[in-house]
Each structure stands twice: as structure tokens, then as C-alpha cells.
Design an enzyme around this catalytic site. Structure first.
Site, PDB file in Angstrom:
ATOM      1  CG  HIS A  62      11.074 -17.375  18.181  1.00 28.37           C
ATOM      2  ND1 HIS A  62      10.584 -16.120  17.953  1.00 28.37           N
ATOM      3  CD2 HIS A  62      12.419 -17.256  18.166  1.00 28.37           C
ATOM      4  CE1 HIS A  62      11.590 -15.268  17.796  1.00 28.37           C
ATOM      5  NE2 HIS A  62      12.711 -15.938  17.915  1.00 28.37           N
ATOM      6  CE1 TYR A  73       2.465 -12.810  16.948  1.00 28.35           C
ATOM      7  CE2 TYR A  73       0.784 -11.793  15.576  1.00 28.35           C
ATOM      8  CZ  TYR A  73       1.783 -12.722  15.749  1.00 28.35           C
ATOM      9  OH  TYR A  73       2.100 -13.582  14.725  1.00 28.35           O
ATOM     10  N   PRO A 130      -2.590 -11.677   7.575  1.00 32.62           N
ATOM     11  CG  PRO A 130      -1.020  -9.989   7.251  1.00 32.62           C
ATOM     12  CD  PRO A 130      -2.426 -10.355   6.945  1.00 32.62           C
ATOM     13  CE  LYS A 173      -1.874 -21.140  11.811  1.00 35.06           C
ATOM     14  NZ  LYS A 173      -0.507 -21.258  12.298  1.00 35.06           N
ATOM     15  CE1 TYR A 220       1.308 -16.697  15.647  1.00 30.91           C
ATOM     16  CE2 TYR A 220       3.270 -18.021  16.044  1.00 30.91           C
ATOM     17  CZ  TYR A 220       2.687 -16.856  15.592  1.00 30.91           C
ATOM     18  OH  TYR A 220       3.468 -15.856  15.066  1.00 30.91           O
TER      19      TYR A 220
HETATM   20  C1  LIG Z   1       3.083  -8.428   0.654  1.00 33.02           C
HETATM   21  C2  LIG Z   1       2.752  -9.733   1.340  1.00 33.02           C
HETATM   22  C3  LIG Z   1       3.160  -9.953   2.645  1.00 33.02           C
HETATM   23  C4  LIG Z   1       2.867 -11.166   3.294  1.00 33.02           C
HETATM   24  N1  LIG Z   1       3.238 -11.336   4.581  1.00 33.02           N
HETATM   25  C5  LIG Z   1       2.943 -12.494   5.200  1.00 33.02           C
HETATM   26  C6  LIG Z   1       3.320 -12.726   6.534  1.00 33.02           C
HETATM   27  O1  LIG Z   1       3.932 -11.880   7.191  1.00 33.02           O
HETATM   28  N2  LIG Z   1       2.995 -13.940   7.097  1.00 33.02           N
HETATM   29  C7  LIG Z   1       2.332 -14.925   6.387  1.00 33.02           C
HETATM   30  O2  LIG Z   1       2.091 -16.025   6.907  1.00 33.02           O
HETATM   31  N3  LIG Z   1       1.965 -14.719   5.131  1.00 33.02           N
HETATM   32  C8  LIG Z   1       2.257 -13.540   4.533  1.00 33.02           C
HETATM   33  N4  LIG Z   1       1.883 -13.365   3.259  1.00 33.02           N
HETATM   34  C9  LIG Z   1       1.217 -14.466   2.598  1.00 33.02           C
HETATM   35  C10 LIG Z   1       2.233 -15.482   2.043  1.00 33.02           C
HETATM   36  O3  LIG Z   1       3.365 -14.817   1.587  1.00 33.02           O
HETATM   37  C11 LIG Z   1       1.514 -16.260   0.952  1.00 33.02           C
HETATM   38  O4  LIG Z   1       0.449 -16.958   1.572  1.00 33.02           O
HETATM   39  C12 LIG Z   1       2.423 -17.227   0.196  1.00 33.02           C
HETATM   40  O5  LIG Z   1       3.293 -16.514  -0.643  1.00 33.02           O
HETATM   41  C13 LIG Z   1       1.589 -18.206  -0.635  1.00 33.02           C
HETATM   42  O6  LIG Z   1       2.418 -18.951  -1.498  1.00 33.02           O
HETATM   43  P1  LIG Z   1       1.896 -19.374  -2.931  1.00 33.02           P
HETATM   44  O7  LIG Z   1       3.009 -20.158  -3.518  1.00 33.02           O
HETATM   45  O8  LIG Z   1       0.554 -19.957  -2.819  1.00 33.02           O
HETATM   46  O9  LIG Z   1       1.675 -18.006  -3.727  1.00 33.02           O
HETATM   47  P2  LIG Z   1       2.716 -16.904  -4.191  1.00 33.02           P
HETATM   48  O10 LIG Z   1       3.851 -16.792  -3.251  1.00 33.02           O
HETATM   49  O11 LIG Z   1       1.915 -15.682  -4.494  1.00 33.02           O
HETATM   50  O12 LIG Z   1       3.316 -17.486  -5.547  1.00 33.02           O
HETATM   51  C14 LIG Z   1       2.592 -17.480  -6.744  1.00 33.02           C
HETATM   52  C15 LIG Z   1       3.570 -17.379  -7.903  1.00 33.02           C
HETATM   53  O13 LIG Z   1       2.863 -17.447  -9.130  1.00 33.02           O
HETATM   54  C16 LIG Z   1       3.373 -16.483 -10.009  1.00 33.02           C
HETATM   55  N5  LIG Z   1       2.345 -16.175 -11.005  1.00 33.02           N
HETATM   56  C17 LIG Z   1       1.259 -15.373 -10.850  1.00 33.02           C
HETATM   57  N6  LIG Z   1       0.552 -15.330 -11.977  1.00 33.02           N
HETATM   58  C18 LIG Z   1       1.186 -16.135 -12.866  1.00 33.02           C
HETATM   59  C19 LIG Z   1       0.930 -16.485 -14.207  1.00 33.02           C
HETATM   60  N7  LIG Z   1      -0.115 -15.997 -14.871  1.00 33.02           N
HETATM   61  N8  LIG Z   1       1.778 -17.323 -14.822  1.00 33.02           N
HETATM   62  C20 LIG Z   1       2.862 -17.834 -14.170  1.00 33.02           C
HETATM   63  N9  LIG Z   1       3.161 -17.508 -12.881  1.00 33.02           N
HETATM   64  C21 LIG Z   1       2.318 -16.670 -12.246  1.00 33.02           C
HETATM   65  C22 LIG Z   1       3.755 -15.337  -9.113  1.00 33.02           C
HETATM   66  O14 LIG Z   1       4.713 -14.462  -9.710  1.00 33.02           O
HETATM   67  C23 LIG Z   1       4.324 -16.071  -7.917  1.00 33.02           C
HETATM   68  O15 LIG Z   1       5.699 -16.311  -8.035  1.00 33.02           O
HETATM   69  C24 LIG Z   1       2.148 -12.164   2.601  1.00 33.02           C
HETATM   70  C25 LIG Z   1       1.754 -11.937   1.293  1.00 33.02           C
HETATM   71  C26 LIG Z   1       2.025 -10.747   0.663  1.00 33.02           C
HETATM   72  C27 LIG Z   1       1.545 -10.518  -0.764  1.00 33.02           C
END
Ligand SMILES: Cc1cc2nc3c(=O)[nH]c(=O)nc-3n(C[C@H](O)[C@H](O)[C@H](O)COP(=O)(O)OP(=O)(O)OC[C@H]3O[C@@H](n4cnc5c(N)ncnc54)[C@H](O)[C@@H]3O)c2cc1C
Length: 387
Positions: free
Chosen positions: A72, A201, A292, A296, A383
Site C-alpha cells: 500500500h 482510519y 495499535p 507499530k 507511519y
Molecule cells: C490482541 C492483539 C492485537 C494486536 N493488534 C495489533 C495491530 O493491529 N497492529 C500492531 O502493530 N500491533 C498489534 N498488536 C501488537 C503486536 O502484535 C505485538 O507488538 C507483537 O506481537 C510483539 O511481538 P513480540 O515477539 O515482542 O511479542 P509476542 O508476539 O507477544 O510474543 C511473545 C511470545 O512469548 C511467549 N511467552 C510468554 N511468556 C512466556 C514464558 N514464560 N515462557 C516462554 N514463552 C513465553 C508467548 O506465548 C509469545 O509467543 C496486537 C497485540 C495483541 C495482543
């Protein structure tokens, strides 16, 4: 067990870090407490900054992203019953975003890890961290019914906001900054072709709404709702009716279809400083959360591990400077994204109790962004992602 980098969490941050380290010949073990099916099905983010997409391609996990991701070059702001296009590409020297679900990013990374036959343990239990301020930190956990200990040179805390890594840092080390918002998003995934060519948006007196997508026949739509919203009160007809009221324009209604998934996402801003303690390095949601609206969260997680991977590789080759400056380098980007996400959120959502004055301020800001090249450029460059 022994490895160079112990990675807790197989979300985008942990899996991407493991991949970047693999490319440089650094060993790692990834520990995840949920099942493979669970992490691959969790519907979350879907907007990749160009830099994120480029990194996944460079890391050799971008073939499907290049085939199926939808590029996009603009987004639309809707207010006062009209849509205004922000031409992201024109305003940023040709940069763009790619629509590709986080579920797909995770599936690609898991597949690559398994293909390389490198350790990725799902359904581990009771993960605890030890001796973080020594040069041999350890991770203890249970897997397949047995107690295990993993000795590492460094630990990457990529276990999200509710993980165990950040709370393992002794009291008094971290300073945290937090803001909760008095609203949330009710999100649906619907089997219907998107009604708009680009993300919309929408600012509306009834509350914010967002039209997004995950594919040519898959729409992702959001409505501002209460943080304690009860999904039982939201049968599909009510969701569509509310979306139509907030987003449909004269002569252009929203195409409806079967709802495949429905959930409420809370909104929070959060930063923990510093993002490291001894030999533990936090990355992604483990260290920071954004609402969200600015898309980011996923992009910040990938940006953190890019910096962390470079720093770890240099350190294994004898130069630890990058590890010492890891937190400061990441936090500069994190705070910029925190501000942008807060700003987009404040401009587009109706806060309970807001009066006509607040509404006029939001509309004045939206009109300014839609009419001033300088203001639109500022939105666009944030963005698509700053370098
Ligand atoms: C419901 C939801 C909707 C979202 N929608 C958007 C969106 O539309 N746009 C956007 O930009 N961002 C969105 N986000 C944010 C984005 O998805 C996150 O910023 C992103 O997932 C971050 O990645 P991460 O790897 O840091 O964490 P996560 O994806 O949370 O990964 C962390 C991992 O660690 C694992 N874990 C947790 N505790 C333990 C433990 N004790 N031992 C071992 N493993 C563990 C979890 O199961 C998970 O797999 C959303 C988040 C959520 C929760």
C-alpha cells in the site's frame, strides 16, 4: 544444555532474532510456552513497515511475503463524512507498507527454523532466569516432563508483555512509564473482500473505526469500544451495523460477510527502561507496548532484534560496545513510536466525557493533516517507519 543465546518467546521478536543469529553462525535455543498451533493462529498485527518487510526478505524468510503481501502506498483519514488520502509513497520518497498478517510472519519463521533443524521448543513450562549478572546466565524450565537447565552467554527476553523475563530483573533496576486509555478495540476478521483499496482510519462521533485487510478476500475491521466490553453483547449484526454507521459514506456501504474471529484488544502505552540488565536483553512487547493505532508494535519488535542481533554478533567477535548501547539505541526509536502511536490514538478516538471543545480540537488537527503537506509528511514518515 548449553547455547550462545537463550531466547524466551517464539513471537515475531524471538523467532526473527533466532533467524538473524543463525545467518551469522551464532547458536540459539528458542523456548516457547504455548503450542505451535497457538502461536501460528494468534491474530494480531498486519501492517509491516517497508524496513520490516525488507529485513524478513534479507533474512531469507520473505518469499511468501513477497508473493502474498499487499503493498500500500497510501492510507485514508475519514472525518466529517469525507475521506482524505495521505499518499505515503509520494511524501516519503517512494516508501510503502506491506499488509501481511503477523500469523503469516510467524508461520514463515517457524517453518524456516524447523527446516534448519535448530532448537525451537514449544510448550515449555515454569521458565525461570538465573545469574543474570554473571557471564553464564541460565534458564531453567520443564519440557516433556523433565526439568532442564540451559546455560547461555546471553538471554533475549522476547516473551511479550506478560512474560517472565522483565519481572526477573531485580526491583529498583527498571523505571517504567505507562498510560492506559479509557477505550479498547473490538476487532473482527471477516471472509469478505475489503470495501476500500487502502486502510481507512475513521473519526466519528460514535467512536473510532478502522478498515484494514489481511488478503484479497479477508477484511480486518475494528471499532472503538469500552475496555470491559462484553462480546456476548456484540452479535455479528450489531458489529456490522455499528461499522456501517461509523464508516459508510453516502452511496458507499461496507460489504459484509461471515465473521471468522472476534476479540477485544486493550490499549496501553508502556516502556521499561533500560531494556537490559546484566546478560538479559529485553526486546519487543517484553519491553514496550503501544496502542495499535500507529501499527507499530510488531515493527518495533523486529527493529529491536535487528539491533540486538548485530550487537550480539559483534560481541561474539570481540566487540561488546553494541551490547552496552543496545538499550539506548532502541529506546530512541521506541519513544518516537510511542509518541506517534499516542498522537494517532488521541486524534482519532472519542474519550468518554469529552466535550465539544475536545471534538473541535481533533477535527482541527485532522483537517490540518489532510490539507498541509508538512503535517501529512510528518504522519507519513512515521507511519512507513523512520530509518
Ligand atoms: C490482541 C492483539 C492485537 C494486536 N493488534 C495489533 C495491530 O493491529 N497492529 C500492531 O502493530 N500491533 C498489534 N498488536 C501488537 C503486536 O502484535 C505485538 O507488538 C507483537 O506481537 C510483539 O511481538 P513480540 O515477539 O515482542 O511479542 P509476542 O508476539 O507477544 O510474543 C511473545 C511470545 O512469548 C511467549 N511467552 C510468554 N511468556 C512466556 C514464558 N514464560 N515462557 C516462554 N514463552 C513465553 C508467548 O506465548 C509469545 O509467543 C496486537 C497485540 C495483541 C495482543
Amino acid at each position: 544444555m548449553r547455547t550462545q543465546v537463550g531466547i524466551v518467546g517464539a513471537g515475531p521478536a524471538g523467532l526473527t532474532l533466532a533467524r538473524l543469529l543463525e545467518r551469522e553462525g551464532i547458536e540459539s535455543v528458542v523456548l516457547e510456552d504455548r503450542s505451535r498451533e497457538h502461536v501460528e493462529q494468534r491474530v494480531r498485527a498486519g501492517v509491516l513497515e517497508q524496513g520490516t518487510a525488507d529485513l524478513l526478505v534479507e533474512a531469507g524468510v520473505g518469499a511468501r511475503l513477497q508473493r502474498e503481501g499487499i503493498v500500500h502506498r497510501g492510507i485514508e483519514l475519514q472525518f466529517d463524512g469525507e475521506r482524505h488520502r495521505i499518499p505515503l509513497g509520494d511524501l516519503t520518497g517512494g516508501r510503502s507498507i506491506v499488509l501481511y498478517g503477523q500469523t503469516e510472519v510467524v508461520k514463515d519463521l517457524v517453518a524456516a527454523r524447523l527446516e534448519s533443524a535448530l532448537p525451537l521448543l514449544f510448550e515449555v513450562e515454569d521458565v525461570t532466569l538465573h545469574e543474570l549478572d554473571t557471564d553464564r546466565p541460565r534458564i531453567r524450565f520443564r519440557h516433556d516432563g523433565a526439568d532442564r537447565e540451559l546455560e547461555c552467554d546471553a538471554i533475549a527476553g522476547c516473551d511479550g508483555f506478560h512474560g517472565v523475563c522483565r519481572p526477573s530483573i531485580p526491583p529498583g533496576v527498571l523505571r517504567t512509564f505507562e498510560r492506559e486509555y479509557p477505550y479498547a478495540w473490538l476487532g473482527i476478521l471477516a471472509a469478505v473482500a475489503p470495501s476500500a483499496d487502502e486502510l481507512v482510519y475513521a473519526h466519528h462521533e460514535r467512536g473510532f473505526a478502522l478498515l484494514s485487510l489481511r488478503g484479497p478476500e479477508l477484511s480486518r475491521l475494528y471499532l472503538q469500544c469500552r475496555p470491559d466490553e462484553d462480546l456476548d453483547e456484540w452479535p455479528d449484526e450489531r458489529v456490522w451495523d455499528e461499522l456501517q454507521q461509523r464508516v459508510a459514506l453516502e452511496g458507499r456501504s461496507l460489504a459484509e460477510g461471515p465473521i471468522l474471529e472476534k476479540g477485544v484488544t486493550g490499549m496501553r502505552s508502556f516502556v521499561a527502561e533500560p531494556m537490559q540488565h546484566g546478560r538479559l536483553f529485553l526486546a519487543g512487547d517484553a519491553a514496550h507496548i503501544v496502542p495499535p493505532t500507529g501499527a507499530k508494535g510488531l515493527n518495533l519488535a523486529i527493529a529491536d532484534v535487528r539491533v540486538l542481533a548485530e550487537a550480539l554478533v559483534s560481541s561474539f567477535r570481540g566487540d561488546a560496545t553494541g551490547l552496552h548501547t543496545y538499550s539506548a539505541r532502541c529506546l530512541a526509536r521506541v519513544w518516537r513510536a510511542e509518541h506517534f502511536s499516542w498522537w494517532m490514538t488521541s486524534m482519532l478516538h472519542r474519550t468518554p466525557g469529552d466535550d465539544a471543545f475536545d471534538l473541535r480540537l481533533q477535527l482541527a488537527q485532522l483537517r490540518y493533516v489532510a490539507s498541509s503537506t508538512a503535517a501529512a509528511t510528518s504522519l507519513a514518515e512515521n507511519y512507513v517507519g523512520l530509518p
